[in-house]
Design a protein around this motif. Structure first.
Motif, PDB file in Angstrom:
ATOM      1  N   GLU A 157       0.783  -1.201  -0.028  1.00  0.00           N
ATOM      2  CA  GLU A 157       0.045  -0.118  -0.079  1.00  0.00           C
ATOM      3  C   GLU A 157       1.004   1.277   0.025  1.00  0.00           C
ATOM      4  O   GLU A 157       1.649   1.499   0.870  1.00  0.00           O
ATOM      5  CB  GLU A 157      -1.031   0.111   1.317  1.00  0.00           C
ATOM      6  N   PRO A 158       0.721   2.131  -0.947  1.00  0.00           N
ATOM      7  CA  PRO A 158       1.311   3.401  -0.944  1.00  0.00           C
ATOM      8  C   PRO A 158       0.901   4.278   0.169  1.00  0.00           C
ATOM      9  O   PRO A 158      -0.360   4.349   0.454  1.00  0.00           O
ATOM     10  CB  PRO A 158       1.007   4.169  -2.316  1.00  0.00           C
ATOM     11  N   ILE A 202       1.262   0.200   7.358  1.00  0.00           N
ATOM     12  CA  ILE A 202       1.531  -0.146   6.160  1.00  0.00           C
ATOM     13  C   ILE A 202       0.932  -1.367   5.845  1.00  0.00           C
ATOM     14  O   ILE A 202       1.048  -2.427   6.652  1.00  0.00           O
ATOM     15  CB  ILE A 202       2.976  -0.107   5.748  1.00  0.00           C
ATOM     16  N   ARG A 203       0.164  -1.628   4.811  1.00  0.00           N
ATOM     17  CA  ARG A 203      -0.512  -2.907   4.543  1.00  0.00           C
ATOM     18  C   ARG A 203       0.235  -3.600   3.388  1.00  0.00           C
ATOM     19  O   ARG A 203       0.714  -2.846   2.472  1.00  0.00           O
ATOM     20  CB  ARG A 203      -2.083  -2.708   4.263  1.00  0.00           C
ATOM     21  N   SER A 215      -4.997  -9.763   8.303  1.00  0.00           N
ATOM     22  CA  SER A 215      -6.301  -9.142   8.301  1.00  0.00           C
ATOM     23  C   SER A 215      -7.599  -9.729   7.398  1.00  0.00           C
ATOM     24  O   SER A 215      -8.600  -9.068   7.582  1.00  0.00           O
ATOM     25  CB  SER A 215      -6.178  -7.612   8.503  1.00  0.00           C
ATOM     26  N   SER A 216      -7.061 -10.579   6.535  1.00  0.00           N
ATOM     27  CA  SER A 216      -8.295 -10.806   5.677  1.00  0.00           C
ATOM     28  C   SER A 216      -8.189 -12.182   5.113  1.00  0.00           C
ATOM     29  O   SER A 216      -6.866 -12.830   5.279  1.00  0.00           O
ATOM     30  CB  SER A 216      -8.733  -9.971   4.407  1.00  0.00           C
ATOM     31  N   SER A 217      -9.208 -13.181   4.461  1.00  0.00           N
ATOM     32  CA  SER A 217      -9.012 -14.062   3.791  1.00  0.00           C
ATOM     33  C   SER A 217      -8.081 -14.043   2.455  1.00  0.00           C
ATOM     34  O   SER A 217      -7.440 -15.296   2.079  1.00  0.00           O
ATOM     35  CB  SER A 217     -10.299 -14.681   3.373  1.00  0.00           C
ATOM     36  N   ALA A 218      -7.620 -13.094   2.237  1.00  0.00           N
ATOM     37  CA  ALA A 218      -7.085 -12.757   0.911  1.00  0.00           C
ATOM     38  C   ALA A 218      -5.419 -12.679   1.549  1.00  0.00           C
ATOM     39  O   ALA A 218      -4.548 -12.165   0.773  1.00  0.00           O
ATOM     40  CB  ALA A 218      -7.357 -11.465   0.181  1.00  0.00           C
ATOM     41  N   ASN A 219      -5.162 -12.828   2.778  1.00  0.00           N
ATOM     42  CA  ASN A 219      -3.987 -12.679   3.198  1.00  0.00           C
ATOM     43  C   ASN A 219      -3.270 -11.241   3.094  1.00  0.00           C
ATOM     44  O   ASN A 219      -2.019 -11.132   2.412  1.00  0.00           O
ATOM     45  CB  ASN A 219      -2.870 -13.733   2.537  1.00  0.00           C
ATOM     46  N   GLN A 220      -3.835 -10.240   3.438  1.00  0.00           N
ATOM     47  CA  GLN A 220      -3.609  -9.167   3.571  1.00  0.00           C
ATOM     48  C   GLN A 220      -3.140  -8.696   5.077  1.00  0.00           C
ATOM     49  O   GLN A 220      -3.452  -9.119   6.264  1.00  0.00           O
ATOM     50  CB  GLN A 220      -4.616  -8.173   3.399  1.00  0.00           C
ATOM     51  N   PHE A 221      -1.957  -8.222   5.126  1.00  0.00           N
ATOM     52  CA  PHE A 221      -1.283  -8.001   6.475  1.00  0.00           C
ATOM     53  C   PHE A 221      -1.042  -6.634   6.723  1.00  0.00           C
ATOM     54  O   PHE A 221      -0.814  -5.772   5.764  1.00  0.00           O
ATOM     55  CB  PHE A 221       0.444  -8.430   6.380  1.00  0.00           C
ATOM     56  N   ASN A 222      -1.529  -6.164   8.014  1.00  0.00           N
ATOM     57  CA  ASN A 222      -1.517  -4.734   8.306  1.00  0.00           C
ATOM     58  C   ASN A 222      -0.444  -4.783   9.375  1.00  0.00           C
ATOM     59  O   ASN A 222      -0.452  -5.192  10.383  1.00  0.00           O
ATOM     60  CB  ASN A 222      -3.014  -4.374   9.122  1.00  0.00           C
ATOM     61  N   CYS A 223       0.538  -4.019   9.100  1.00  0.00           N
ATOM     62  CA  CYS A 223       1.898  -3.942   9.965  1.00  0.00           C
ATOM     63  C   CYS A 223       1.795  -2.469  10.590  1.00  0.00           C
ATOM     64  O   CYS A 223       1.640  -1.478  10.105  1.00  0.00           O
ATOM     65  CB  CYS A 223       3.132  -4.176   8.953  1.00  0.00           C
ATOM     66  N   THR A 224       2.370  -2.576  11.897  1.00  0.00           N
ATOM     67  CA  THR A 224       2.536  -1.348  12.558  1.00  0.00           C
ATOM     68  C   THR A 224       4.088  -0.968  12.579  1.00  0.00           C
ATOM     69  O   THR A 224       4.831  -1.687  12.903  1.00  0.00           O
ATOM     70  CB  THR A 224       2.191  -1.625  14.024  1.00  0.00           C
ATOM     71  N   ILE A 225       4.092   0.331  12.141  1.00  0.00           N
ATOM     72  CA  ILE A 225       5.466   0.902  12.220  1.00  0.00           C
ATOM     73  C   ILE A 225       5.714   1.957  13.372  1.00  0.00           C
ATOM     74  O   ILE A 225       4.553   2.978  13.383  1.00  0.00           O
ATOM     75  CB  ILE A 225       5.654   1.594  10.927  1.00  0.00           C
ATOM     76  N   ILE A 226       6.637   2.048  14.003  1.00  0.00           N
ATOM     77  CA  ILE A 226       7.040   2.901  14.883  1.00  0.00           C
ATOM     78  C   ILE A 226       8.163   3.953  14.709  1.00  0.00           C
ATOM     79  O   ILE A 226       9.407   3.098  14.426  1.00  0.00           O
ATOM     80  CB  ILE A 226       6.939   2.547  16.541  1.00  0.00           C
ATOM     81  N   MET A 227       8.302   5.153  14.125  1.00  0.00           N
ATOM     82  CA  MET A 227       9.346   5.910  13.915  1.00  0.00           C
ATOM     83  C   MET A 227       9.750   6.766  15.092  1.00  0.00           C
ATOM     84  O   MET A 227       8.958   7.306  15.798  1.00  0.00           O
ATOM     85  CB  MET A 227       9.237   6.652  12.422  1.00  0.00           C
ATOM     86  N   TRP A 264      12.105   7.191   2.057  1.00  0.00           N
ATOM     87  CA  TRP A 264      12.161   5.917   2.646  1.00  0.00           C
ATOM     88  C   TRP A 264      11.633   4.787   2.019  1.00  0.00           C
ATOM     89  O   TRP A 264      10.724   5.061   1.255  1.00  0.00           O
ATOM     90  CB  TRP A 264      11.668   5.761   4.219  1.00  0.00           C
ATOM     91  N   ASN A 265      12.311   3.746   1.870  1.00  0.00           N
ATOM     92  CA  ASN A 265      11.923   2.552   1.062  1.00  0.00           C
ATOM     93  C   ASN A 265      11.307   1.778   1.942  1.00  0.00           C
ATOM     94  O   ASN A 265      11.406   1.270   3.025  1.00  0.00           O
ATOM     95  CB  ASN A 265      13.181   1.934   0.533  1.00  0.00           C
ATOM     96  N   ILE A 266      10.135   0.915   1.466  1.00  0.00           N
ATOM     97  CA  ILE A 266       9.184  -0.043   2.142  1.00  0.00           C
ATOM     98  C   ILE A 266       9.846  -1.399   1.551  1.00  0.00           C
ATOM     99  O   ILE A 266       9.746  -1.384   0.291  1.00  0.00           O
ATOM    100  CB  ILE A 266       7.978   0.097   2.094  1.00  0.00           C
ATOM    101  N   ASN A 267      10.351  -2.185   2.665  1.00  0.00           N
ATOM    102  CA  ASN A 267      10.300  -3.702   2.120  1.00  0.00           C
ATOM    103  C   ASN A 267       9.599  -4.716   2.884  1.00  0.00           C
ATOM    104  O   ASN A 267       9.828  -4.789   3.990  1.00  0.00           O
ATOM    105  CB  ASN A 267      11.865  -3.858   2.390  1.00  0.00           C
ATOM    106  N   ALA A 268       8.569  -4.946   2.245  1.00  0.00           N
ATOM    107  CA  ALA A 268       7.759  -6.160   2.791  1.00  0.00           C
ATOM    108  C   ALA A 268       8.350  -7.525   2.479  1.00  0.00           C
ATOM    109  O   ALA A 268       8.718  -7.855   1.278  1.00  0.00           O
ATOM    110  CB  ALA A 268       6.290  -5.976   2.211  1.00  0.00           C
TER     111      ALA A 268
END
Length: 634
Positions: free
Chosen positions: A408-409, A425-426, A458-470, A479-483
């Protein structure tokens, strides 16, 4: 560009009290404090007094397992439904159940009930798809508005319906029933068009059912049913998901042809007009005999590489495997077998077909064996694996590695001065046999990195919701996002295609807001103020320059002046030479100060203030003619 902060004020003496709150861990006897939560409400799991635990979180449509010791986890459910948390360690074995609701669900249902109960004279009887719905309405007025009806009749005294005079016609775009005379206790009974469904097969495992009613008719408690693929042997392998309400419904399941597999589900829709449901089948592997008749569900044995083996698959029997996504000739199937007898091979077919599209030869025991689907035409998500020349057990069968198809942008982030910033970030993963506990987001800029504190499926489609703390001092820039995530074989899949911006943060704070001298001696130089001022850089900018604008101070009684040129500053205490002196109403570069060149709480600058006084200065209270200001710049 210069960054400006006005932070000093030389007017009055101000006492500052620093309140320090000691945060003492309070370990609750219960891990979960409530049995009802609102969607996206953060649930704190305080595990600081539990060593070497295993935490299993069961969501309405999935589950994942976490391991840890003496820590705190934040769980944020983002799907409505029923949840279960199991915590196990050497000292504890507990299960907690709770339910998560959409924030507006109660209010929405309350308003709906209020709306549909306003007309106390109207009663809807049982509603079912594809069947006209029966209504009863008590007649109290000579003129009554009705919806579009199929037929109607009167109920009341035996002779009333024979002698009644009425007229039903279209008026003002409404059906209007007009009656000459009204008798007590008389009702009209009529039928309206049935609620209907539109069915769509999304895959072999997922079917969409849209339920709708005729215009301006809001049916309640509608019985809905549909046929499904015969893939599941029990109700636990099926979910009915209500898209608009983002929750799962209870339902009934039926095996109409008594072959051991469910072929029909039915459920109650609380209200219409238009609602959409998904029927999701979650079985993934079946043992079938030589005629491909169902024998048993072996998904639980094959879903993980865990030394839990399937029953023996004998010569000429099949294993039917179901994959999350369609496979093509570019994909592979991987098995982890154990030969029981003979020298078996495995032939791969499309579901219920007889043309071999791939073949496992020379099987390696207790190892992963891979074969590409070279001869597959088109795409398919169900395959039949036939055992030939011997007997085999399986520990694991997997499809191609997971693919992180979408990250997710996110919009530009502005950090919080002097503290942390939490955001989310999802990302979405296509594939099966995922190790959900390995899902992770790492963000990086040059040599700075931050890792997600948690990722929730978070869903049957394997969507992950990730918590980021800066942290507040994390650099401004792109900054680059590496999932990333691992499957159960240990293979790691990544996606680093998305960047986001961290904005520049100017945040300089001071510990006191006024500089004062309890008393000064006439004709004495280098008299130091009662306290120094401490500047702290709570942002992510480097400030290499500091300048100060000072003002004259005038006596309240005698009008005498201590000129700005008599005030000076220095980074050290007890100085008699080398200070920098002010100029009235003018910013003066204070080169003696070091600046705020490093990020973090230790990035501070002490400023000591001094004053020189002339001989003959009479006793008075002197106050600055205007507020002083300090300018920091990059």
């Amino acid at each position: 560009m210069n960054k400006i902060k006005k932070i000093a004020n030389l007017n009055v003496i101000i006492s500052c009290v620093l309140l320090i709150f000691l945060l003492i861990p309070q370990i609750s006897s219960d891990l979960i404090q409530k049995d009802k939560y609102v969607l996206n409400e953060k649930i704190k799991l305080d595990l600081r007094n539990i060593e070497n635990y295993k935490l299993k979180i069961i969501t309405p449509n999935n589950h994942y397992i976490l391991h840890g010791s003496n820590d705190v986890r934040i769980f944020e459910p983002n799907m409505a439904g029923k949840y279960k948390i199991e915590i196990k360690s050497n000292e504890i074995n507990k299960v907690y159940n709770f339910e998560v609701f959409k924030e507006d669900l109660y209010e929405k249902e309350r308003l709906f009930e209020q709306e549909t109960s306003l007309d106390k004279d109207l009663i809807q009887e049982d509603a079912e798809i594809n069947k006209p719905v029966k209504w009863r309405r008590r007649i109290r007025n000579k003129s009554t508005d009705l919806p579009k009806i199929i037929n109607f009749s009167f109920r009341g005294k035996s002779d009333y319906s024979k002698k009644i005079k009425y007229k039903l016609e279209r008026q003002r775009n409404k059906n209007v029933l007009e009656i000459d005379e009204i008798e007590e206790g008389v009702e009209i009974e009529y039928f309206t068009e049935p609620p209907r469904i539109i069915k769509k097969n999304l895959s072999s495992f997922k079917k969409q059912v849209e339920v709708y009613s005729p215009e301006n008719l809001h049916y309640k408690n509608i019985l809905v049913y549909t046929e499904i693929e015969e893939l599941a042997k029990n109700k636990n392998q099926i979910n009915v998901y209500w898209k608009e309400e983002d929750r799962y419904l209870d339902f009934e399941a039926f095996d109409l042809d008594s072959d051991g597999l469910i072929d029909k589900v039915e459920w109650i829709v609380p209200h219409l007009s238009n609602q959409t449901f998904e029927i999701i089948i979650i079985t993934r592997a079946e043992h079938r005999d030589e005629n491909r008749n169902f024998v048993s569900d072996i998904y639980d044995e094959l879903r993980l590489l865990d030394n839990v083996w399937s029953e023996i698959i004998v010569n000429d029997h099949f294993v039917r495997v179901f994959f999350e996504t369609n496979l093509t000739s570019k994909n592979d199937i991987t098995v982890f077998p154990r030969v029981v007898s003979g020298r078996p091979k495995i032939e791969v077919y499309e579901k219920d077909k007889n043309e071999i599209i791939a073949e496992f030869n020379n099987l390696e025991n207790n190892e992963y064996n891979k074969v590409y689907l070279t001869n597959l035409k088109g795409s398919q998500d169900i395959f039949d694996l036939r055992i030939v020349g011997g007997n085999i057990e399986f520990d694991h069968i997997i499809d191609p590695p997971a693919v992180i198809s979408w990250v997710e942008p996110i919009s530009a982030i502005t950090l919080n001065g002097g503290t942390t910033k939490q955001f989310y970030i999802r990302f979405n993963v296509s594939g099966d046999n995922l190790n959900a506990s390995t899902a992770k987001i790492e963000i990086s800029y040059n040599e700075e990195t931050r890792n997600s504190s948690s990722c929730v499926n978070s869903s049957s489609a394997n969507q992950f919701n990730c918590t980021i703390i800066m942290q507040f001092f994390d650099s401004a820039g792109s900054w680059n996002i590496n999932a990333s995530i691992q499957n159960t074989t240990g293979s790691i899949e990544t996606n680093n295609s998305i960047n986001f911006t961290v904005n520049a943060l100017d945040y300089v704070s001071q510990d006191i807001s006024a500089i004062s001298w309890a008393s000064v001696t006439s004709g004495t130089n280098d008299q130091e103020a009662a306290a120094a001022m401490v500047l702290t850089n709570g942002g992510n900018q480097n400030y290499t320059n500091i300048s100060i604008k000072g003002f004259d101070a005038t006596g309240a009684s005698n009008g005498e002046v201590i000129f700005a040129e008599n005030f000076s500053v220095d980074p050290d205490t007890s100085q008699t030479v080398g200070q920098t002196y002010m100029n009235n109403n003018t910013y003066t570069d204070v080169s003696v100060l070091n600046g705020l060149t490093n990020y973090g709480s230790s990035s501070t600058e002490n400023i000591y203030f001094y004053v020189d006084t002339t001989f003959g200065l009479r006793a008075d209270t002197f106050t600055s003619d205007s507020s002083w200001s300090i300018l920091v710049s990059t």
